[in-house]
Scaffold this motif. Sequence first.
Motif, PDB file in Angstrom:
ATOM      1  N   UNK A  45       1.128  -1.498   0.266  1.00 41.79           N
ATOM      2  CA  UNK A  45       0.140  -0.192  -0.423  1.00 41.79           C
ATOM      3  C   UNK A  45       0.956   1.027   0.021  1.00 41.79           C
ATOM      4  N   UNK A  46      -0.265   2.385  -0.073  1.00 42.77           N
ATOM      5  CA  UNK A  46       0.708   4.226  -0.408  1.00 42.77           C
ATOM      6  C   UNK A  46       0.040   4.794   0.720  1.00 42.77           C
ATOM      7  N   UNK A  48      -0.455   7.677   2.713  1.00 43.87           N
ATOM      8  CA  UNK A  48      -1.289   8.347   2.129  1.00 43.87           C
ATOM      9  C   UNK A  48      -1.195   9.375   3.726  1.00 43.87           C
ATOM     10  N   UNK A  49      -1.141   9.750   4.245  1.00 44.98           N
ATOM     11  CA  UNK A  49      -1.636  10.065   5.878  1.00 44.98           C
ATOM     12  C   UNK A  49      -2.897   8.971   6.565  1.00 44.98           C
ATOM     13  N   UNK A  50      -4.500   9.023   6.350  1.00 45.56           N
ATOM     14  CA  UNK A  50      -4.702   8.044   7.447  1.00 45.56           C
ATOM     15  C   UNK A  50      -5.205   7.023   6.272  1.00 45.56           C
ATOM     16  N   UNK A  51      -5.084   7.348   5.137  1.00 50.84           N
ATOM     17  CA  UNK A  51      -5.169   6.030   3.886  1.00 50.84           C
ATOM     18  C   UNK A  51      -4.332   5.761   3.273  1.00 50.84           C
ATOM     19  N   UNK A  52      -4.359   4.642   3.776  1.00 56.92           N
ATOM     20  CA  UNK A  52      -3.504   3.062   3.232  1.00 56.92           C
ATOM     21  C   UNK A  52      -3.687   2.682   2.244  1.00 56.92           C
ATOM     22  N   UNK A  53      -3.622   3.118   0.856  1.00 52.48           N
ATOM     23  CA  UNK A  53      -4.428   2.826  -0.408  1.00 52.48           C
ATOM     24  C   UNK A  53      -3.175   1.444  -1.706  1.00 52.48           C
ATOM     25  N   UNK A  54      -4.319   1.554  -1.618  1.00 53.82           N
ATOM     26  CA  UNK A  54      -3.900  -0.274  -2.447  1.00 53.82           C
ATOM     27  C   UNK A  54      -2.642  -0.097  -3.977  1.00 53.82           C
ATOM     28  N   UNK A  80       0.142  -4.418   4.424  1.00 52.53           N
ATOM     29  CA  UNK A  80      -1.005  -4.944   5.017  1.00 52.53           C
ATOM     30  C   UNK A  80      -0.920  -6.538   4.889  1.00 52.53           C
TER      31      UNK A  80
END
Lengths: 108, 488
Positions: A45-46, A48-54, A80
């Motif tokens: 994941x990347x 980005x603040x709160x976002x852990x983006x796939x 993750x």
Amino acid sequence: MASVTCDSDAGLGERSPGPRADLIAAFETAARTALDSYGVRLWLVEVLGSRWSYVAGPETDAPMPRALSRIALDDRLGIVADGWDQLPESCRTEFLGSLRRLLHALGA
Amino acid sequence: MTATSVELWARSKIHEDEVSPYLDDGRDFIDDARIEELLRRRRRPDPREVREILARSLSLQRLEPQETAALLNVQDDDLWQEIFDAARRVKEKVYGPRIVTFAPLYCSNLCVNSCLYCGFRVENADGKRRRLTVDEVRRETEALVSIGHKRLIVVYGEHPSSDVDYMVDTIRTIYDTKVGRGEIRRVNVNAAPLSVADFRRLREVGIGTFQVFQETYHHETYRMVHPRGVKSDYRWRLYALHRAQEAGIDDVAIGALFGLYDWRFEVLGLLYHTIDLEARFGGVGPHTISFPRLEPAANSSLPSNSRFRVADRDFKRLVAVLRVSVPYTGMILTAREPASIRREVINVGCTQTDASTRIGIGAYSESYPDQEAQRQQSLIGDTCGLDEIVRELAEMGQLTSFCTAGYRCGRTGSLFMNIAKKGKIHNFCIPNAILTLKEYLMDYASPGTAAAGEKLIVQRIPDVPERLRPQLVEWLERIENGERDLRF
């Protein structure tokens, strides 16, 4: 239909497309081993603040809802894991170490 | 800021080179004549065919335009009841008995556009114009956190004073704001279309979903109701979410403002939008679809004069058809609707609703009446408090969910889509709804709501897969003992 590239991993893209592909390939190899040998699912994941983006990892095989582990690789990327504790500690260390070394090499 | 500098800013907004790559021989993906033809050709569909279409939806297949057109043309009330039943079943199958709740936070109502239906339009000289400072945004956030909200949608007018820099500053402020153990865990954004470069900047702050409504997909109507300003460019708006995807924002949301043109046309417009996003971005369609109806707005005659205003009966129908047409998507029912309509329509497939809604600028932290037209984009129909809605939903058997787990552990974009399309997202949604509802009941609920909520949690635990229940029960106990933010 026009061909438009989805830059869904812009943070990785900053390291340029070639290294990004190398990182994903290395991750997928390790993730496959973790799944085949230990039943552990891993996603890259990347952060980005709160976002852990796939970014990468099994899409077709939905994770079972469990307590997922979030492990930062650096300030921009993370893993993750579904079943992280099932991996032997030596595997975890080696897996994270190899990805971090690769990241370091790509960022250099 | 002078009128000239605002005008120059507006002119610099549109980048044709970020639209043209998506056109097919110079055409966009909305073919008005084709849609009208589909609606004409599919009049009075055979009931057997309608049932076959519903069966396809129940197997979680996204429908094709000709199938949706057939459903839109059903006349028979009994057959409509079958569509409503299918819509409810599709929602339960994909998401389970839960409704995600959020609040809108309007940060600015300065706007360069001239939308004939909107109180923010530049010609409304009576409008009370304001852009919240960062401190004011913090106070608004504190007010929302203090009543239990965990997710917001922030809304900005299209104006140089609320450009991407302002968005980034305000979103960071919201994420940084804490009140006791409370915090906003997910910030979605509703704003004007951005360039790819600006979308990249916005992506960096970790937003949830980016939402742009096309308002109307009908080209001629769009031109008439957006006579001037940046927003008069149909295609810049139509491809906004393509640019967002290009920039790496992979959770995007579409919507139409029902009442500007024929509701059946708009439903098909939303479906074509879905199909184009899926086709170009690896199967990733809209994360949510919204379907607000035209409501009265300050100094605007269009809402009351439109011949396309959608009757309550048709509103329920359009929501149900959207639900069965795109089984995987979230469906947002807003507080524009009165409580009586919400109770009726939420059961035909909605997955999200806002609560305790105030859409005046500064309305959560400052003391003024529930609604004040000159501060608002439009009037809303439901100003119920969050506590009241949580209790009402509990009495309807629906878990109010404050879940924000997915986007914090990689279930975004194509991964989310694949789980949702397989009908497995409820495996996460139900336990996470139970956990976040439990937090709400412990920290914010009135005694009556707490009792209704606790009773529902006990009823819903058996819906959670058996092998998950021990973990869920353990976490519920840990929440009772003071831990927070436990999630699957």
